[in-house]
Design an enzyme around this catalytic site. Structure first.
Site, PDB file in Angstrom:
ATOM      1  CG  ASP A  10      98.775 -14.020 -37.277  1.00 37.61           C
ATOM      2  OD1 ASP A  10      97.971 -13.082 -37.204  1.00 37.61           O
ATOM      3  OD2 ASP A  10      99.470 -14.404 -36.310  1.00 37.61           O
ATOM      4  CG  ASP A  12     101.406 -10.161 -32.428  1.00 38.67           C
ATOM      5  OD1 ASP A  12     102.633 -10.234 -32.287  1.00 38.67           O
ATOM      6  OD2 ASP A  12     100.616 -10.090 -31.473  1.00 38.67           O
ATOM      7  CB  ILE A  48      91.998 -11.382 -28.608  1.00 41.16           C
ATOM      8  CG1 ILE A  48      92.225 -12.847 -28.217  1.00 41.16           C
ATOM      9  CG2 ILE A  48      90.650 -10.874 -28.113  1.00 41.16           C
ATOM     10  CD1 ILE A  48      91.255 -13.835 -28.813  1.00 41.16           C
ATOM     11  NE  ARG A  50      92.961  -1.026 -31.450  1.00 38.61           N
ATOM     12  CZ  ARG A  50      92.981  -0.124 -32.431  1.00 38.61           C
ATOM     13  NH1 ARG A  50      92.320   1.010 -32.296  1.00 38.61           N
ATOM     14  NH2 ARG A  50      93.654  -0.346 -33.544  1.00 38.61           N
ATOM     15  CB  SER A 119      96.958  -5.722 -35.880  1.00 37.86           C
ATOM     16  OG  SER A 119      97.417  -4.417 -35.614  1.00 37.86           O
ATOM     17  CG  ASN A 121      97.905  -0.130 -35.032  1.00 35.92           C
ATOM     18  OD1 ASN A 121      97.823   1.044 -35.368  1.00 35.92           O
ATOM     19  ND2 ASN A 121      97.337  -0.588 -33.926  1.00 35.92           N
ATOM     20  CG  ASP A 173     101.112 -16.475 -33.372  1.00 32.60           C
ATOM     21  OD1 ASP A 173     100.231 -15.956 -34.098  1.00 32.60           O
ATOM     22  OD2 ASP A 173     101.468 -15.984 -32.288  1.00 32.60           O
TER      23      ASP A 173
END
Ligand code: B16
Ligand code: MG
Length: 224
Positions: A10, A12, A48, A50, A119, A121, A173
């Site tokens: 993952d 973030d 979660i 956007r 994400s 991004n 996480d």
């Protein structure tokens, strides 16, 4: 469990902490809409997508019926514009403790590496961190019909790597992320509190504690 061949990360909360930037961008947008969010609320947005994050904020402010789908798209785009500007500050020093060493160790042992992040991004963030080229695959979350806790994103990562799910370790996480890894039939490694990571096959409280040797020992022990 088969012999481990790949590690799926993952982003973030595992590789870097971009949650703070998401928080600032969402807080500014929410405040323009007359909604107040705090850091505690932000915890519920981790992992979660956007659009789902925007929905949660609107529900929190009792404005769930106020905007059309098109307006919601515009609001989410506005938040993302600010987020994209904020993450330009990210650099190598923002890699979480122990992660750069772990990635290098995994590469030197010939493991395949992938990113399974919600994400859009993620590629930009990995470039700012200077580690994008270390990954053999980055799942494009816009190709995944159902987000975490659905296993789809981790299964897609395994598919891109051409490795069977039971030869993969997933590192997360978020509770939804651990559920996603488990449902994919992979060995789950959690980073977080005992309570939040109770469904993980193995967990540590900080990324600094992650080690290849220990993870492989735990895989052996668990015999999942
Ligand atoms: P974007 P992860 C998630 O990343 C974040 O935790 C979550 O807060 C964010 O809304 C989501 O990515 C989507 O991000 O707006 O950049 O597409 O934990 O799955 O790496
Ligand atoms: Mg995360």
């Amino acid at each position: 469990m088969a012999k481990i061949k790949a590690f799926i990360f993952d982003l973030d909360g595992v590789i870097t902490d971009s949650a703070e930037y998401h928080y600032h961008a969402w807080k500014n947008l929410a405040s323009e809409l007359g909604i107040n969010i705090d850091r505690e609320f932000n915890e519920k947005l981790k992992g979660i997508s956007r659009m789902d994050s925007l929905e949660r904020i609107l529900v929190h402010g009792n404005q769930q019926d106020r905007y059309s789908e098109k307006e919601k798209e515009q609001l989410a785009a506005k938040k993302n514009d600010e987020y994209v500007t904020l993450i330009e500050q990210i650099s190598e020093k923002d890699i979480l403790p122990g992660i750069a060493t772990l990635i290098d160790e995994l590469k030197s042992h010939g493991y395949q590496l992938a990113i399974a992040s919600a994400s859009k991004n993620a590629p930009a963030i990995l470039s700012y961190l200077g580690i994008k080229e270390k990954f053999d695959a980055i799942v494009d979350p816009s190709t995944i019909a159902k987000g975490k806790p659905d296993p789809a994103i981790f299964l897609e990562a395994a598919k891109l790597l051409k490795v069977e799910p039971d030869a993969c370790v997933g590192i997360e996480d978020a509770e939804a992320g651990i559920e996603s890894i488990n449902k994919a039939g992979m060995f789950s490694v959690g980073v977080g509190s005992e309570e939040a990571m109770k469904e993980a096959h193995y967990y540590v409280t900080s990324t600094a504690e992650l080690s290849l040797e220990q993870i492989l020992k735990e895989v052996e022990k668990a015999n999942v």
